[in-house]
Scaffold this motif. Structure first.
Motif, PDB file in Angstrom:
ATOM      1  N   TRP A  29      10.732   1.266   9.689  1.00 24.91           N
ATOM      2  CA  TRP A  29       9.995   2.256   8.895  1.00 24.91           C
ATOM      3  C   TRP A  29      10.665   2.442   7.531  1.00 24.91           C
ATOM      4  O   TRP A  29      10.001   2.434   6.499  1.00 24.91           O
ATOM      5  N   ARG A  30      11.975   2.606   7.526  1.00 29.50           N
ATOM      6  CA  ARG A  30      12.695   2.850   6.276  1.00 29.50           C
ATOM      7  C   ARG A  30      12.499   1.721   5.271  1.00 29.50           C
ATOM      8  O   ARG A  30      12.258   1.962   4.087  1.00 29.50           O
ATOM      9  N   LEU A  31      12.566   0.491   5.763  1.00 28.20           N
ATOM     10  CA  LEU A  31      12.444  -0.660   4.867  1.00 28.20           C
ATOM     11  C   LEU A  31      11.021  -0.865   4.339  1.00 28.20           C
ATOM     12  O   LEU A  31      10.843  -1.510   3.316  1.00 28.20           O
ATOM     13  N   ASN A  32      10.023  -0.313   5.027  1.00 26.48           N
ATOM     14  CA  ASN A  32       8.632  -0.537   4.642  1.00 26.48           C
ATOM     15  C   ASN A  32       7.895   0.731   4.242  1.00 26.48           C
ATOM     16  O   ASN A  32       6.693   0.700   4.002  1.00 26.48           O
ATOM     17  N   ARG A  33       8.607   1.833   4.139  1.00 25.27           N
ATOM     18  CA  ARG A  33       7.951   3.118   3.861  1.00 25.27           C
ATOM     19  C   ARG A  33       7.167   3.103   2.560  1.00 25.27           C
ATOM     20  O   ARG A  33       6.118   3.727   2.455  1.00 25.27           O
ATOM     21  N   HIS A  34       7.650   2.381   1.564  1.00 30.36           N
ATOM     22  CA  HIS A  34       6.977   2.333   0.271  1.00 30.36           C
ATOM     23  C   HIS A  34       5.565   1.746   0.374  1.00 30.36           C
ATOM     24  O   HIS A  34       4.740   1.981  -0.494  1.00 30.36           O
ATOM     25  N   ARG A  35       5.285   1.014   1.440  1.00 26.40           N
ATOM     26  CA  ARG A  35       3.974   0.385   1.614  1.00 26.40           C
ATOM     27  C   ARG A  35       2.948   1.321   2.239  1.00 26.40           C
ATOM     28  O   ARG A  35       1.757   1.081   2.159  1.00 26.40           O
ATOM     29  N   PHE A  36       3.416   2.392   2.887  1.00 21.59           N
ATOM     30  CA  PHE A  36       2.513   3.312   3.566  1.00 21.59           C
ATOM     31  C   PHE A  36       1.864   4.260   2.572  1.00 21.59           C
ATOM     32  O   PHE A  36       2.470   4.636   1.577  1.00 21.59           O
ATOM     33  N   GLN A  37       0.639   4.653   2.880  1.00 16.27           N
ATOM     34  CA  GLN A  37      -0.086   5.564   2.003  1.00 16.27           C
ATOM     35  C   GLN A  37      -0.773   6.628   2.842  1.00 16.27           C
ATOM     36  O   GLN A  37      -1.003   6.445   4.030  1.00 16.27           O
ATOM     37  N   GLY A  38      -1.082   7.728   2.192  1.00 16.14           N
ATOM     38  CA  GLY A  38      -1.793   8.792   2.874  1.00 16.14           C
ATOM     39  C   GLY A  38      -0.869   9.923   3.276  1.00 16.14           C
ATOM     40  O   GLY A  38       0.352   9.834   3.192  1.00 16.14           O
ATOM     41  N   ASP A  39      -1.508  10.996   3.712  1.00 16.86           N
ATOM     42  CA  ASP A  39      -0.790  12.190   4.138  1.00 16.86           C
ATOM     43  C   ASP A  39      -0.901  12.256   5.652  1.00 16.86           C
ATOM     44  O   ASP A  39      -1.724  12.988   6.195  1.00 16.86           O
ATOM     45  N   VAL A  40      -0.079  11.469   6.328  1.00 14.58           N
ATOM     46  CA  VAL A  40      -0.201  11.337   7.782  1.00 14.58           C
ATOM     47  C   VAL A  40       1.149  11.508   8.466  1.00 14.58           C
ATOM     48  O   VAL A  40       2.201  11.344   7.863  1.00 14.58           O
TER      49      VAL A  40
END
Length: 76
Positions: A29-40
């Motif tokens: 999650w930490r390494l890919n967090r920048h790819r996530f979007q939205g308020d979830v």
């Protein structure tokens, strides 16, 4: 904001197996967090299969599932 919860039940295995599975999920999650979007709120549930699985495979599976859920940006 984007939040993460990670759980691993006793079916995953002994404490050190559960801890390792949770650590791998949090790091993916930490390494890919920048790819996530939205308020979830994202809840990752470790399963038995996570115990013998490589970190790279866990990371790829996280990305695949996030794409399927529609909360990850498509690659540029």
């Amino acid at each position: 904001s984007l939040r993460l919860g990670v759980v691993a039940g006793k079916k995953v295995g002994k404490a050190h197996h559960r801890n390792r599975a949770r650590r791998h999920l949090r790091e993916a999650w930490r390494l890919n967090r920048h790819r996530f979007q939205g308020d979830v709120d994202v809840v990752l549930v470790a399963r038995r299969g996570a115990v013998g699985t490589s970190f790279e495979r866990i990371e790829l599976e996280l990305i695949r599932l996030a794409r399927r859920a529609g909360i990850i940006q498509s690659p540029e």
